[in-house]
Write an enzyme that holds these catalytic residues in place. Structure first.
Site, PDB file in Angstrom:
ATOM      1  N   ASN A  38     -51.111 -47.020 -32.226  1.00 38.51           N
ATOM      2  CA  ASN A  38     -52.494 -46.645 -31.995  1.00 38.51           C
ATOM      3  C   ASN A  38     -52.638 -45.254 -31.386  1.00 38.51           C
ATOM      4  OD1 ASN A  38     -55.189 -47.143 -32.170  1.00 38.51           O
ATOM      5  ND2 ASN A  38     -55.303 -48.491 -30.376  1.00 38.51           N
ATOM      6  N   HIS A 123     -59.580 -62.487 -24.940  1.00 37.40           N
ATOM      7  CA  HIS A 123     -60.151 -61.469 -24.041  1.00 37.40           C
ATOM      8  C   HIS A 123     -61.579 -61.873 -23.716  1.00 37.40           C
ATOM      9  CE1 HIS A 123     -57.525 -57.729 -25.130  1.00 37.40           C
ATOM     10  NE2 HIS A 123     -56.791 -58.800 -24.959  1.00 37.40           N
ATOM     11  N   ARG A 148     -58.057 -63.868 -20.651  1.00 43.81           N
ATOM     12  CA  ARG A 148     -57.877 -62.646 -19.881  1.00 43.81           C
ATOM     13  C   ARG A 148     -59.247 -62.121 -19.509  1.00 43.81           C
ATOM     14  NH1 ARG A 148     -56.076 -56.695 -22.028  1.00 43.81           N
ATOM     15  NH2 ARG A 148     -58.343 -56.512 -22.235  1.00 43.81           N
ATOM     16  N   TYR A 160     -61.279 -49.930 -18.340  1.00 43.29           N
ATOM     17  CA  TYR A 160     -60.463 -50.490 -19.419  1.00 43.29           C
ATOM     18  C   TYR A 160     -60.887 -51.905 -19.774  1.00 43.29           C
ATOM     19  CZ  TYR A 160     -56.987 -53.162 -21.684  1.00 43.29           C
ATOM     20  OH  TYR A 160     -56.405 -54.018 -22.571  1.00 43.29           O
ATOM     21  N   ASP A 210     -55.492 -57.745 -16.750  1.00 40.27           N
ATOM     22  CA  ASP A 210     -54.712 -56.567 -17.099  1.00 40.27           C
ATOM     23  C   ASP A 210     -55.101 -55.403 -16.192  1.00 40.27           C
ATOM     24  OD1 ASP A 210     -53.920 -55.031 -20.349  1.00 40.27           O
ATOM     25  OD2 ASP A 210     -53.244 -54.592 -18.308  1.00 40.27           O
ATOM     26  N   HIS A 212     -53.607 -52.633 -16.230  1.00 38.34           N
ATOM     27  CA  HIS A 212     -53.495 -51.534 -17.215  1.00 38.34           C
ATOM     28  C   HIS A 212     -52.995 -50.235 -16.590  1.00 38.34           C
ATOM     29  CE1 HIS A 212     -54.563 -49.520 -21.061  1.00 38.34           C
ATOM     30  NE2 HIS A 212     -54.382 -50.736 -21.512  1.00 38.34           N
ATOM     31  N   GLU A 236     -51.122 -57.978 -15.314  1.00 38.65           N
ATOM     32  CA  GLU A 236     -50.407 -57.230 -16.350  1.00 38.65           C
ATOM     33  C   GLU A 236     -50.371 -55.748 -16.027  1.00 38.65           C
ATOM     34  OE1 GLU A 236     -51.963 -58.114 -20.207  1.00 38.65           O
ATOM     35  OE2 GLU A 236     -51.392 -56.167 -20.984  1.00 38.65           O
ATOM     36  N   GLU A 262     -45.815 -53.901 -23.010  1.00 40.22           N
ATOM     37  CA  GLU A 262     -46.442 -53.535 -24.289  1.00 40.22           C
ATOM     38  C   GLU A 262     -46.240 -52.060 -24.624  1.00 40.22           C
ATOM     39  OE1 GLU A 262     -50.499 -54.583 -23.110  1.00 40.22           O
ATOM     40  OE2 GLU A 262     -51.036 -52.546 -23.692  1.00 40.22           O
ATOM     41  N   ARG A 283     -43.685 -58.266 -22.419  1.00 38.94           N
ATOM     42  CA  ARG A 283     -44.765 -58.135 -23.411  1.00 38.94           C
ATOM     43  C   ARG A 283     -44.400 -57.272 -24.611  1.00 38.94           C
ATOM     44  NH1 ARG A 283     -49.583 -59.298 -23.420  1.00 38.94           N
ATOM     45  NH2 ARG A 283     -50.552 -57.280 -23.803  1.00 38.94           N
ATOM     46  N   HIS A 312     -47.742 -58.596 -26.492  1.00 40.04           N
ATOM     47  CA  HIS A 312     -48.954 -57.830 -26.797  1.00 40.04           C
ATOM     48  C   HIS A 312     -49.435 -58.261 -28.190  1.00 40.04           C
ATOM     49  CE1 HIS A 312     -50.530 -53.458 -27.560  1.00 40.04           C
ATOM     50  NE2 HIS A 312     -51.483 -54.205 -27.050  1.00 40.04           N
ATOM     51  N   ASP A 316     -54.967 -53.623 -32.599  1.00 46.30           N
ATOM     52  CA  ASP A 316     -54.326 -52.457 -33.202  1.00 46.30           C
ATOM     53  C   ASP A 316     -52.896 -52.759 -33.644  1.00 46.30           C
ATOM     54  OD1 ASP A 316     -54.825 -51.996 -30.087  1.00 46.30           O
ATOM     55  OD2 ASP A 316     -52.786 -51.292 -30.488  1.00 46.30           O
ATOM     56  N   GLU A 339     -50.894 -62.901 -26.948  1.00 44.15           N
ATOM     57  CA  GLU A 339     -52.245 -62.300 -26.917  1.00 44.15           C
ATOM     58  C   GLU A 339     -52.885 -62.440 -28.285  1.00 44.15           C
ATOM     59  OE1 GLU A 339     -52.221 -58.178 -25.843  1.00 44.15           O
ATOM     60  OE2 GLU A 339     -54.372 -58.088 -25.497  1.00 44.15           O
ATOM     61  N   TRP A 402     -54.340 -44.171 -18.156  1.00 46.11           N
ATOM     62  CA  TRP A 402     -55.448 -44.936 -18.740  1.00 46.11           C
ATOM     63  C   TRP A 402     -55.066 -46.378 -18.912  1.00 46.11           C
ATOM     64  CZ3 TRP A 402     -55.655 -47.554 -23.507  1.00 46.11           C
ATOM     65  CH2 TRP A 402     -56.907 -48.137 -23.753  1.00 46.11           C
TER      66      TRP A 402
HETATM   67  O1  LIG Z   1     -53.062 -55.905 -23.162  1.00 44.35           O
HETATM   68  N1  LIG Z   1     -53.561 -55.243 -24.080  1.00 44.35           N
HETATM   69  C1  LIG Z   1     -53.771 -53.953 -23.969  1.00 44.35           C
HETATM   70  O2  LIG Z   1     -53.472 -53.351 -22.943  1.00 44.35           O
HETATM   71  C2  LIG Z   1     -54.365 -53.254 -25.156  1.00 44.35           C
HETATM   72  O3  LIG Z   1     -55.752 -53.340 -25.097  1.00 44.35           O
HETATM   73  C3  LIG Z   1     -53.935 -51.815 -25.241  1.00 44.35           C
HETATM   74  O4  LIG Z   1     -54.684 -51.008 -24.343  1.00 44.35           O
HETATM   75  C4  LIG Z   1     -54.170 -51.328 -26.666  1.00 44.35           C
HETATM   76  O5  LIG Z   1     -53.496 -52.175 -27.550  1.00 44.35           O
HETATM   77  C5  LIG Z   1     -53.672 -49.902 -26.826  1.00 44.35           C
HETATM   78  O6  LIG Z   1     -53.804 -49.504 -28.183  1.00 44.35           O
HETATM   79 CO   LIG Z   2     -52.272 -54.564 -21.661  1.00 40.74          CO
END
Ligand SMILES: O=NC(=O)[C@@H](O)[C@H](O)[C@H](O)CO
Ligand SMILES: [Co+2]
Length: 402
Positions: A38, A123, A148, A160, A210, A212, A236, A262, A283, A312, A316, A339, A402
């Site tokens: 991605n 999600h 999640r 996020y 997450d 993130h 996560e 991931e 993951r 993961h 994407d 996931e 991010w």
């Molecule tokens: O746990 N899942 C994630 O963190 C995803 O949402 C990632 O941000 C995206 O797959 C990045 O392309």
């Molecule tokens: Co994630």
């Protein structure tokens, strides 16, 4: 002996960008591999088209392990997400071919069924706590048995994981969208909304979150401790994994389970996390961690240390990856959870078959191989255009993870 006759790099965008490798043997047997990274898709497409495809033609498609070693060691320049995603695409396509030649669904070649179903998590998110709680209720209504939870943090406009118009697609800008991030606001706000979600779901319901990559190690320790009473299924990516040592600090302070992997693409990137039991779920995925051949090595190492899989599975990662992941999830002994985000409706016009969702679980296709076919005519209708993942900036303007 059949040989690899053709290898095509296929790019399409049915609601989002996907890169697929299609290998065809001299016997006319077709195998598919996902090559989607991605925000950097064309790097993998070029690696495949310009550097790997010339090496594949004429080789024996049955020699999967030899091909993996040849592509991994023969590159000289090893590892990294682009290289390992390209190798993964070849690997998965060859496993697909092997299943089709054998007339068996892939999980049968991976040791057969170890479980009746592959538990997935959905999600749920919102721009407010109320909206998030509605989305949690909707996920339960849809039959999900693990959820999640993410919620927008006041003052961090692009937090996020928050859906827009019912879908979460982070790579939705022609150039990276720069989003503000306020760690202290998150640390003050997130435990509260997770407590509201726990209240709504009741004790024992698998509740995931997450982080993130947003926190420094000690902040992650503080966060893990603050949510300990909520008994999360996992937190996560609590801190960036560039330094696996960071997780020792988190581990010293909290029993909140940790899931990482991931963004990682080889066993070497998770070795310390697993062997020092710094994480509870790994993951890494079929598409980004070298395919089925390499991912099963990661899961076997994890099994020695009581670490389970938690791959993961965002939208994407294409239905080719989803199918391969569910075949592997079905067969391995130390499966944790998978996931499942689902896909934009248009995706089913290009990718037919594969894993199916029912009652909070994914079920592997019983067709030979992966059970996925690719519709070229449909794919031709969806023009690729570059899309970037966002960039986060702290309130002082400096770049953050991010
Ligand atoms: O746990 N899942 C994630 O963190 C995803 O949402 C990632 O941000 C995206 O797959 C990045 O392309
Ligand atoms: Co994630």
């Amino acid at each position: 002996m059949a040989t690899i006759d053709r290898a095509e790099v296929l790019i399409t965008s049915p609601g989002r960008n996907f890169v697929t490798l299609r290998i065809t043997t001299s016997d006319g047997v077709v195998g598919l591999g996902d090559a989607t990274l991605n925000g950097r898709e064309l790097a993998v497409a070029a690696y495949l088209r310009d550097h790997l495809v010339p090496l594949l033609i004429g080789r024996d498609p049955a020699r999967i392990e030899d091909m993996w070693q040849y592509l991994f060691r023969g590159a000289y320049w090893r590892r990294g997400p682009v290289t390992m995603t390209a190798i993964a695409a070849v690997d998965v396509a060859l496993w697909d071919i092997k299943g089709r030649v054998a007339g068996l669904p892939l999980y049968q070649l991976l040791g057969g069924r170890s479980r009746e179903e592959v538990l997935v998590y959905a999600h749920a998110s919102g721009s407010s706590v109320e909206e998030m709680l509605d989305d949690v209720a909707a996920a339960r209504e849809a039959g999900y048995r693990a959820i999640r939870v993410q919620c927008a943090v006041p003052g961090s406009a692009g937090t996020y994981g928050v859906k827009k118009n019912g879908r979460y697609e982070p790579a939705d800008h022609a150039l990276p969208d720069e989003q503000p991030w306020d760690t202290e606001a998150y640390l003050q706000f997130a435990p509260g909304y997770l407590a509201a979600a726990r209240e709504a779901l009741g004790d024992g319901f698998p509740l995931l979150h997450d982080v993130h990559h947003r926190l420094a190690p000690l902040e992650a320790a503080r966060f893990g401790r603050s949510v300990e009473p909520l008994h999360l299924f996992w937190m996560e990516d609590p801190t960036p994994v560039d330094s696996q040592d960071s997780f020792r600090l988190i581990r010293q302070h909290t029993t909140t389970p940790i899931a990482v992997g991931e963004t990682l693409s080889s066993i070497y990137d998770v070795k310390q996390l697993i062997t020092e039991q710094l994480i509870d779920y790994v993951r890494t995925t079929v598409v980004h961690a070298g395919g089925i051949t390499h991912l099963r090595r990661i899961f076997d190492l994890a099994d020695l240390y009581g670490v389970r899989s938690g791959s993961h599975g965002a939208s994407d990662l294409s239905p080719v990856t989803q199918s391969a992941a569910v075949h592997l999830d079905t067969a391995i002994p130390n499966f944790g959870i998978q996931e499942h985000m689902g896909y934009p409706d248009l995706v089913a016009e290009v990718f037919h078959g594969g894993a199916t969702y029912a009652g909070g679980a994914l079920h592997p296709s019983e067709e030979p191989g992966l059970g996925v076919t690719y519709d070229d005519a449909a794919a031709a209708r969806f023009e690729y255009s570059p899309k970037y993942l966002p960039v986060a900036r702290r309130l002082d303007g400096s770049v953050h993870d991010w």
